[in-house]
Design an enzyme around this catalytic site. Structure first.
Site, short mmCIF file in Angstrom:
data_model
loop_
_atom_site.label_atom_id
_atom_site.label_comp_id
_atom_site.label_asym_id
_atom_site.label_seq_id
_atom_site.Cartn_x
_atom_site.Cartn_y
_atom_site.Cartn_z
N CYS A 112 0.88 -1.17 0.00
CA CYS A 112 0.00 0.00 0.00
C CYS A 112 0.91 1.22 0.00
O CYS A 112 1.66 1.43 0.96
CB CYS A 112 -0.87 -0.02 1.26
SG CYS A 112 -1.90 1.45 1.44
N CYS A 161 -0.13 3.38 -6.71
CA CYS A 161 -1.16 2.85 -5.80
C CYS A 161 -1.41 1.43 -6.26
O CYS A 161 -1.59 1.19 -7.47
CB CYS A 161 -2.44 3.68 -5.90
SG CYS A 161 -3.85 2.92 -5.06
#
Ligand code: DGL
Length: 270
Positions: free
Chosen positions: A70, A194
């Site tokens: 993440c 991302c």
């Protein structure tokens, strides 16, 4: 032996898929904090508190090494965790560095001074929190000079993917690419910063044009992890079972994950 893979939600599955293929004998514990996603609109303290709680749960599951799959957690919480929170027998690694190494054509542990690299104009697509942290530009500056980075905060894309609304996700990606191109008309490379965005890879590539090299993290992180485990074999923890944990609704999350990875995935409550 097990290695933890963490994300705010489903995006880290893109990394899980790649590491599972690269390291088929290593059990992985996946943790999706789906009930708190998206992280990209939260402040740094919030992201730190949620990320540390999730990492503790993975240690309980027998992982000594956790990959923060993440970017938002890597950007907003990892440095603080490494400075004061992680016990000496555990490791937590982020996903930025392998990406920047690929972009700057460096190998792991190359600590030579920053130098000129081939790509000069780079578009960065990431969550609002990752863009605000400027962590990508900071890491890049350690390795390369003369690279112009234009960042685009892609609000709404993670929510749409988590909701399974891929039509909305596609429309949002196209509008964010458009906004980026108004600031930087001809990027040479684009970074999908991302881990949810590889699920929209084809849309990014199509909107940017085929001449733009699109970098995403899954395979780069898998290679880096294989290399790391070869050098630190003891960091494969004691856990023996692969499992999928979520703070969200396991049935709903399992359905979406199965749809994304095109194989049956069964989540259990974290
Ligand atoms: N996959 C996370 C990332 O790489 C998404 C963050 C979010 O939940 O907004 O940044």
């Amino acid at each position: 032996m097990a290695v933890g893979i963490f994300d705010s939600g489903l995006g880290g599955l893109t990394v899980l898929d790649a590491v599972t293929k690269r390291l088929p004998d290593v059990p992985f514990v996946y943790f999706g904090d789906n009930s708190h996603a998206p992280y990209g609109v939260r402040d740094a303290d919030d992201v730190y508190n949620l990320t540390t709680a999730a990492v503790e749960r993975m240690w309980e599951a027998g992982c000594d090494l956790v990959i923060l799959a993440c970017n938002t957690a890597s950007a907003a919480a990892l440095r603080r965790m490494q400075e004061s929170w992680i016990p000496s027998d555990k490791r937590v690694l982020g996903v930025f560095v392998p990406l920047i190494e690929a972009l700057t054509e460096r190998s792991w542990g190359d600590n030579s001074p920053p130098r000129e690299v081939e790509v000069k104009h780079v578009a960065l697509f990431a969550t609002p929190a990752t863009v605000a942290s400027r962590a990508f530009q900071r890491e890049l500056a350690f390795r390369a000079i003369g690279v112009d980075v234009e960042a685009q905060a892609c609000g709404g894309v993670v929510d749409a993917i988590e909701d399974g609304d891929m039509i909305l996700a596609e429309a949002l990606v196209r509008s964010h690419v458009d906004a980026l191109q108004r600031k930087m008309p001809d990027p040479q490379a684009a970074i999908l910063g991302c881990t949810h965005y590889p699920l929209m890879h084809d849309t990014f590539q199509d909107a940017l044009g085929q001449d733009v090299k699109v970098y995403s993290q899954a395979n780069l992180v898998a290679e880096s992890l294989a290399d790391y485990l070869q050098r630190h074999p003891k960091m494969i923890g004691e856990g023996t079972d692969s499992m999928f944990l979520t703070t969200g609704d396991p049935a709903k999350v399992s359905n979406r994950a199965t749809q994304f990875l095109r194989r049956k995935i069964t989540f259990q409550k974290a």
